[in-house]
Structure formats: structure tokens, C-alpha cells
Motif scaffolding. Sequence first.
Motif, PDB file in Angstrom:
ATOM      1  N   LEU A  81       0.856  -1.179   0.000  1.00 53.97           N
ATOM      2  CA  LEU A  81       0.000   0.000   0.000  1.00 53.97           C
ATOM      3  C   LEU A  81       0.894   1.231   0.000  1.00 53.97           C
ATOM      4  O   LEU A  81       1.798   1.337   0.832  1.00 53.97           O
ATOM      5  CB  LEU A  81      -0.882   0.041   1.248  1.00 53.97           C
ATOM      6  CG  LEU A  81      -1.919  -1.051   1.401  1.00 53.97           C
ATOM      7  CD1 LEU A  81      -2.415  -1.102   2.830  1.00 53.97           C
ATOM      8  CD2 LEU A  81      -3.065  -0.806   0.466  1.00 53.97           C
ATOM      9  N   ARG A  82       0.638   2.131  -0.949  1.00 47.94           N
ATOM     10  CA  ARG A  82       1.405   3.375  -1.006  1.00 47.94           C
ATOM     11  C   ARG A  82       0.461   4.490  -1.430  1.00 47.94           C
ATOM     12  O   ARG A  82      -0.242   4.364  -2.421  1.00 47.94           O
ATOM     13  CB  ARG A  82       2.544   3.240  -2.017  1.00 47.94           C
ATOM     14  CG  ARG A  82       3.442   4.468  -2.053  1.00 47.94           C
ATOM     15  CD  ARG A  82       4.551   4.333  -3.067  1.00 47.94           C
ATOM     16  NE  ARG A  82       3.964   4.366  -4.396  1.00 47.94           N
ATOM     17  CZ  ARG A  82       4.409   3.662  -5.427  1.00 47.94           C
ATOM     18  NH1 ARG A  82       5.418   2.846  -5.293  1.00 47.94           N
ATOM     19  NH2 ARG A  82       3.822   3.764  -6.605  1.00 47.94           N
ATOM     20  N   PRO A  83       0.431   5.586  -0.681  1.00 47.10           N
ATOM     21  CA  PRO A  83      -0.438   6.704  -1.066  1.00 47.10           C
ATOM     22  C   PRO A  83       0.201   7.545  -2.163  1.00 47.10           C
ATOM     23  O   PRO A  83       1.392   7.412  -2.455  1.00 47.10           O
ATOM     24  CB  PRO A  83      -0.559   7.502   0.230  1.00 47.10           C
ATOM     25  CG  PRO A  83       0.715   7.237   0.933  1.00 47.10           C
ATOM     26  CD  PRO A  83       1.112   5.829   0.572  1.00 47.10           C
ATOM     27  N   GLY A  84      -0.606   8.412  -2.735  1.00 46.32           N
ATOM     28  CA  GLY A  84      -0.106   9.331  -3.742  1.00 46.32           C
ATOM     29  C   GLY A  84       0.914  10.304  -3.165  1.00 46.32           C
ATOM     30  O   GLY A  84       1.099  10.420  -1.954  1.00 46.32           O
ATOM     31  N   PHE A  85       1.564  11.035  -4.048  1.00 46.03           N
ATOM     32  CA  PHE A  85       2.671  11.924  -3.701  1.00 46.03           C
ATOM     33  C   PHE A  85       2.327  12.901  -2.577  1.00 46.03           C
ATOM     34  O   PHE A  85       3.090  13.067  -1.630  1.00 46.03           O
ATOM     35  CB  PHE A  85       3.121  12.675  -4.955  1.00 46.03           C
ATOM     36  CG  PHE A  85       4.143  13.729  -4.701  1.00 46.03           C
ATOM     37  CD1 PHE A  85       5.447  13.385  -4.402  1.00 46.03           C
ATOM     38  CD2 PHE A  85       3.798  15.070  -4.740  1.00 46.03           C
ATOM     39  CE1 PHE A  85       6.398  14.358  -4.149  1.00 46.03           C
ATOM     40  CE2 PHE A  85       4.742  16.051  -4.497  1.00 46.03           C
ATOM     41  CZ  PHE A  85       6.045  15.691  -4.202  1.00 46.03           C
ATOM     42  N   LEU A  86       1.199  13.551  -2.654  1.00 44.07           N
ATOM     43  CA  LEU A  86       0.859  14.574  -1.668  1.00 44.07           C
ATOM     44  C   LEU A  86       0.554  14.009  -0.283  1.00 44.07           C
ATOM     45  O   LEU A  86       0.528  14.737   0.692  1.00 44.07           O
ATOM     46  CB  LEU A  86      -0.331  15.408  -2.152  1.00 44.07           C
ATOM     47  CG  LEU A  86      -0.051  16.294  -3.362  1.00 44.07           C
ATOM     48  CD1 LEU A  86      -1.319  16.988  -3.816  1.00 44.07           C
ATOM     49  CD2 LEU A  86       1.034  17.311  -3.060  1.00 44.07           C
ATOM     50  N   PHE A  87       0.308  12.702  -0.196  1.00 51.15           N
ATOM     51  CA  PHE A  87      -0.001  12.078   1.092  1.00 51.15           C
ATOM     52  C   PHE A  87       1.188  11.309   1.662  1.00 51.15           C
ATOM     53  O   PHE A  87       1.162  10.895   2.811  1.00 51.15           O
ATOM     54  CB  PHE A  87      -1.191  11.124   0.946  1.00 51.15           C
ATOM     55  CG  PHE A  87      -2.462  11.818   0.605  1.00 51.15           C
ATOM     56  CD1 PHE A  87      -3.298  12.277   1.598  1.00 51.15           C
ATOM     57  CD2 PHE A  87      -2.817  12.043  -0.715  1.00 51.15           C
ATOM     58  CE1 PHE A  87      -4.475  12.934   1.290  1.00 51.15           C
ATOM     59  CE2 PHE A  87      -3.987  12.699  -1.036  1.00 51.15           C
ATOM     60  CZ  PHE A  87      -4.812  13.147  -0.031  1.00 51.15           C
ATOM     61  N   GLY A  88       2.207  11.096   0.872  1.00 49.28           N
ATOM     62  CA  GLY A  88       3.319  10.255   1.264  1.00 49.28           C
ATOM     63  C   GLY A  88       4.172  10.767   2.413  1.00 49.28           C
ATOM     64  O   GLY A  88       4.884   9.993   3.047  1.00 49.28           O
ATOM     65  N   VAL A  89       4.101  12.053   2.717  1.00 44.81           N
ATOM     66  CA  VAL A  89       4.923  12.618   3.790  1.00 44.81           C
ATOM     67  C   VAL A  89       4.618  11.947   5.123  1.00 44.81           C
ATOM     68  O   VAL A  89       5.514  11.533   5.839  1.00 44.81           O
ATOM     69  CB  VAL A  89       4.697  14.142   3.894  1.00 44.81           C
ATOM     70  CG1 VAL A  89       5.448  14.719   5.069  1.00 44.81           C
ATOM     71  CG2 VAL A  89       5.103  14.825   2.610  1.00 44.81           C
ATOM     72  N   MET A  90       3.359  11.818   5.456  1.00 39.56           N
ATOM     73  CA  MET A  90       2.958  11.216   6.732  1.00 39.56           C
ATOM     74  C   MET A  90       2.450   9.784   6.576  1.00 39.56           C
ATOM     75  O   MET A  90       2.055   9.162   7.548  1.00 39.56           O
ATOM     76  CB  MET A  90       1.851  12.056   7.390  1.00 39.56           C
ATOM     77  CG  MET A  90       2.271  13.438   7.746  1.00 39.56           C
ATOM     78  SD  MET A  90       3.374  13.425   9.159  1.00 39.56           S
ATOM     79  CE  MET A  90       3.773  15.145   9.277  1.00 39.56           C
ATOM     80  N   HIS A  91       2.442   9.272   5.339  1.00 37.39           N
ATOM     81  CA  HIS A  91       1.949   7.926   5.066  1.00 37.39           C
ATOM     82  C   HIS A  91       2.970   7.159   4.236  1.00 37.39           C
ATOM     83  O   HIS A  91       2.800   6.982   3.039  1.00 37.39           O
ATOM     84  CB  HIS A  91       0.617   7.986   4.307  1.00 37.39           C
ATOM     85  CG  HIS A  91      -0.482   8.648   5.046  1.00 37.39           C
ATOM     86  ND1 HIS A  91      -0.617  10.013   5.120  1.00 37.39           N
ATOM     87  CD2 HIS A  91      -1.499   8.136   5.764  1.00 37.39           C
ATOM     88  CE1 HIS A  91      -1.679  10.309   5.846  1.00 37.39           C
ATOM     89  NE2 HIS A  91      -2.229   9.193   6.251  1.00 37.39           N
ATOM     90  N   PRO A  92       4.057   6.676   4.868  1.00 35.29           N
ATOM     91  CA  PRO A  92       5.046   5.921   4.105  1.00 35.29           C
ATOM     92  C   PRO A  92       4.472   4.590   3.619  1.00 35.29           C
ATOM     93  O   PRO A  92       3.498   4.078   4.172  1.00 35.29           O
ATOM     94  CB  PRO A  92       6.185   5.702   5.096  1.00 35.29           C
ATOM     95  CG  PRO A  92       5.736   6.233   6.400  1.00 35.29           C
ATOM     96  CD  PRO A  92       4.408   6.860   6.253  1.00 35.29           C
ATOM     97  N   ALA A  93       5.081   4.040   2.588  1.00 29.54           N
ATOM     98  CA  ALA A  93       4.598   2.799   1.981  1.00 29.54           C
ATOM     99  C   ALA A  93       4.632   1.639   2.973  1.00 29.54           C
ATOM    100  O   ALA A  93       5.496   1.567   3.844  1.00 29.54           O
ATOM    101  CB  ALA A  93       5.437   2.468   0.752  1.00 29.54           C
ATOM    102  N   LEU A  94       3.659   0.733   2.796  1.00 35.50           N
ATOM    103  CA  LEU A  94       3.543  -0.452   3.643  1.00 35.50           C
ATOM    104  C   LEU A  94       3.775  -1.708   2.812  1.00 35.50           C
ATOM    105  O   LEU A  94       3.423  -1.748   1.633  1.00 35.50           O
ATOM    106  CB  LEU A  94       2.136  -0.542   4.249  1.00 35.50           C
ATOM    107  CG  LEU A  94       1.608   0.649   5.039  1.00 35.50           C
ATOM    108  CD1 LEU A  94       0.151   0.415   5.413  1.00 35.50           C
ATOM    109  CD2 LEU A  94       2.452   0.867   6.275  1.00 35.50           C
TER     110      LEU A  94
END
Length: 158
Positions: A81-94
Motif C-alpha cells: 500500500l502506497r499513497p499518492g505523492f501529496l499524502f506520502g509525507v505522513m503515510h510511508p509505503a507499507l
Amino acid sequence: MSLILFAPLFLAAFAAIWLGILFLLSRMSGWNRLHAAYPHDGTPMPVRRVMQSASMGYSPYFPVRFRSVLTLGTDGIHLYLRPGFLFGVMHPALAIPMSEIRAEHHRGILGQLLHLRTSREPGIVIILHERLTRWLIENGARGLAAQIPDMDESRDLG
């Protein structure tokens, strides 16, 4: 206040508010705890789908909805699971091992849902729609199909 001073202050305030919102969403969804348990090591996802939707949280009734911002992938061993670019700061890939995922099939108002829970963080639920679940199963996540006996694999969902 002059425009020259206002523009940088506005951008700084906007960035601070955006980071604050991302921080809260990360905590409310449980993403930060899942990342502590299942960090992604950076290897490329072999099979993936971009702009997907899922929900995640401590309760299936009030989850945080990630609408069309997730990249989901699988190699048969992990669920990525990986969020889009703008969300990746606080949501690193799982990278969650399939062997640690427990799945439950639920009927929702608008269709079939799959509730995923992990063995290390069982209080957090990841909710996927059946179409996305079928795609994961077709692309190697066979362990999910074995856990959901009432999910008829022969039914075509288009």
C-alpha cells in the motif's frame, strides 16, 4: 499587508495546515502503527494498480477513506500500500506479509467488502471493495481467497 509579504506567509500557513491534516489522518487511520509494524523496504511493486480506493481505521464504522489516492500491489507474498505523492509525507509505503493478514467478507450497502486485519495490529481494519479484492487474488494474493469461503470466485463482477 503587502502582497509580497502575504504570498510567502500564505504558502507557509497552507503547508503547515496540510502537514497537520496529514498527521491527524495518519493517526486516525492507524497508518503510522501499520508502518511501524510493516515498513516497505523500497523494492518495486511487481504488480500494482494506481488510483485505488480503500478505507482504514480502528473501527469499520468510522474509517479514514483514501479515495483514489492509493497504489495497491502484490507479489503473492506481500500486500503493498502506497499513497499518492501529496499524502506520502505522513503515510510511508507499507508491505504487509499475506501470511499475517486475516480477511473477513462483509456485505455493505453498495456491494461486497473485505475487511483485512493484521496479526501485529489487529485493532486496525483495512476495507477493500470486492472488485479490488478479486484483482489482488487474480494477481497472486491467493491466501485471501482461502480465507473467504463465501466469496464465489466464479462470479464475474465486470
